[in-house]
Scaffold this motif. Structure first.
Motif, short mmCIF file in Angstrom:
data_model
loop_
_atom_site.label_atom_id
_atom_site.label_comp_id
_atom_site.label_asym_id
_atom_site.label_seq_id
_atom_site.Cartn_x
_atom_site.Cartn_y
_atom_site.Cartn_z
N ALA A 37 0.83 -1.20 0.00
CA ALA A 37 0.00 0.00 0.00
C ALA A 37 0.87 1.25 0.00
O ALA A 37 1.99 1.25 0.49
CB ALA A 37 -0.90 0.00 1.24
N PRO A 39 2.34 4.63 1.24
CA PRO A 39 2.44 5.20 2.59
C PRO A 39 1.63 6.49 2.68
O PRO A 39 1.45 7.21 1.70
CB PRO A 39 3.94 5.48 2.72
CG PRO A 39 4.43 5.62 1.33
CD PRO A 39 3.58 4.71 0.50
N HIS A 40 1.13 6.77 3.84
CA HIS A 40 0.38 8.02 4.02
C HIS A 40 0.56 8.47 5.47
O HIS A 40 0.95 7.69 6.35
CB HIS A 40 -1.10 7.81 3.70
CG HIS A 40 -1.76 6.73 4.51
ND1 HIS A 40 -2.30 6.93 5.75
CD2 HIS A 40 -1.93 5.41 4.24
CE1 HIS A 40 -2.79 5.79 6.22
NE2 HIS A 40 -2.57 4.85 5.34
N GLY A 42 0.25 9.14 9.11
CA GLY A 42 -0.46 8.40 10.14
C GLY A 42 -0.61 6.92 9.85
O GLY A 42 -1.17 6.19 10.66
N GLY A 43 -0.12 6.49 8.70
CA GLY A 43 -0.23 5.08 8.33
C GLY A 43 0.90 4.26 8.90
O GLY A 43 1.71 4.75 9.69
N PRO A 44 0.99 3.00 8.51
CA PRO A 44 2.03 2.13 9.04
C PRO A 44 3.42 2.56 8.57
O PRO A 44 3.58 3.17 7.51
CB PRO A 44 1.67 0.75 8.48
CG PRO A 44 0.89 1.05 7.23
CD PRO A 44 0.12 2.30 7.53
N GLY A 334 1.65 -1.36 13.90
CA GLY A 334 1.83 -0.34 12.88
C GLY A 334 3.23 -0.22 12.30
O GLY A 334 3.51 0.73 11.56
N GLU A 357 11.39 7.01 11.20
CA GLU A 357 10.82 5.67 11.07
C GLU A 357 11.54 4.67 11.97
O GLU A 357 10.91 3.79 12.57
CB GLU A 357 10.89 5.23 9.61
CG GLU A 357 9.92 5.97 8.71
CD GLU A 357 10.09 5.62 7.24
OE1 GLU A 357 9.09 5.69 6.49
OE2 GLU A 357 11.23 5.30 6.82
#
Length: 373
Positions: A37, A39-40, A42-44, A334, A357
């Motif tokens: 997916a 990345p965005h 607040g995402g994982p 997450g 990260e």
């Protein structure tokens, strides 16, 4: 089409890689990774596919955007320009270089061409599995040689295994995936001198720019049994754009090309040219990655979790419990990390992300360890 245009098109197709349907040739590896997916905010945190967290450089992004309006044309000359610049920077003759959409394609072609029920494959264990999966699916005997304790390829054992399985191909990923560990150039030189004469050696240097090791790409100017792969997917941050290089003797490149050709996307080529022309890019990203990786590995070591020495944008850590379960627990919080390998069921691969990260990784790692005792 005029004769001149036809010749131009043929020349371009000889330079460019292929977009052929690999499944039609039986060339789809069985361990293909699932879709990722985007990345965005607040995402994982995605630390699972060894991607560069910074993406293409600003200059590469601008070059790709600027050429979109012209992408209704093949722009045949762009492939030659990119090939020639890469060859010049690496000290190679241009006839020893061929472009592909990423390095996975020549890797897959190598399995089709040089492994069979009568010609085995030798690989390290663990290593990048696509080549071994495809060779095995084609009936080849795949000899897996465990890495040495320091993470280097055991070249003496690999040479012996190549003789035993009558290997058509020996695969050496340096730095290695998943470990990020290196095999010194002197060891590769020994391997080339002692392997069976019929065995070709494919050296995958996808992560070389992150390391302190010197390339063996110059060997392709001296030998016809060495193939060296490079990619723009890792340090250059172009995993989704797809651009790679195979360097080898012209006869080997001709064999790789025998499975078909198709032009490369002009956006990838434009971004690739801009990346090669950007001074300081490799050194800066190499330094940034090393600092974040070393800080994280040191943090893990202080807590008793050992890592295989790495010079890449990934590392393998012994989590001292089932690796698959540990990865699942991290993902539930997450932070998506890589997987374990059958030979090392308690070790997992982690991609090196940004400092932010990796701070999230450390926080989550500590929480999972505490939760599971």
């Amino acid at each position: 089409m005029t004769p001149a245009l036809a010749a131009s098109r043929r020349s371009f197709l000889q330079l460019a890689g292929t977009g052929l349907a690999l499944s039609g040739l039986g060339m789809v590896p069985t361990s293909a990774a699932p879709a990722r997916a985007l990345p965005h905010a607040g995402g994982p945190v995605l630390l699972n596919f060894n991607e560069c967290p910074y993406g293409p450089s600003p200059a590469a992004q601008a070059a790709a955007r600027d050429i979109v309006a012209s992408s209704g044309r093949y722009l045949f000359g762009l492939a030659g320009e990119l090939r020639d610049l890469f060859a010049q920077q690496e000290g190679l003759g241009k006839e020893h270089v061929r472009l592909y959409p990423g390095s996975s394609e020549p890797l897959n072609r190598a399995a089709v061409l040089w492994t069979s029920p009568a010609a085995g494959l030798v690989v390290a264990d663990p290593t990048f599995e696509a080549l071994g999966d495809l060779a095995a699916a084609r009936g080849a005997t795949v000899a897996k040689v465990p890495l040495r304790a320091d993470g280097a390829h055991d070249v003496q054992a690999m040479a012996a295994a190549a003789a035993k399985v009558d290997a058509g191909l020996l695969y050496l990923c340096n730095p290695n995936n998943p470990t990020g560990s290196i095999t010194p150039a002197a060891d590769i030189t020994w391997l080339l001198a002692h392997k069976p004469a019929k065995t070709r050696v494919l050296v995958d240097e996808a992560y070389l720019q992150y390391s302190e090791q010197r390339s063996v790409i110059g060997q392709v100017m001296q030998r016809d049994d060495v193939i060296v792969l490079r990619t723009f997917s890792k340090l250059y941050g172009m995993a989704g754009l797809r651009l790679g290089v195979a360097a080898a003797h012209p006869d080997r490149l001709k064999e790789l090309a025998s499975l078909g050709d198709n032009p490369l996307p002009v956006t990838a080529m434009a971004a690739g040219l801009a990346s090669l022309r950007e001074p300081g890019l490799v050194a800066q990203r190499k330094a940034d990655n090393a600092l974040v990786r070393q800080n994280t590995v040191r943090w893990l070591g202080q807590r008793g979790f050992a890592c295989v020495p790495s010079e890449a944008n990934c590392f393998v850590v012994d989590v001292q419990r089932d690796g698959a379960a540990f990865s699942a627990a991290m993902a539930a919080r997450g932070v998506v990390i890589g997987r374990s390998w059958p030979i090392w069921s308690q070790r997992v691969r982690v991609t090196v992300g940004t400092e932010a990260e990796m701070a999230r990784f450390r926080e989550t790692f500590e929480a999972v360890v505490s939760e599971n005792g």
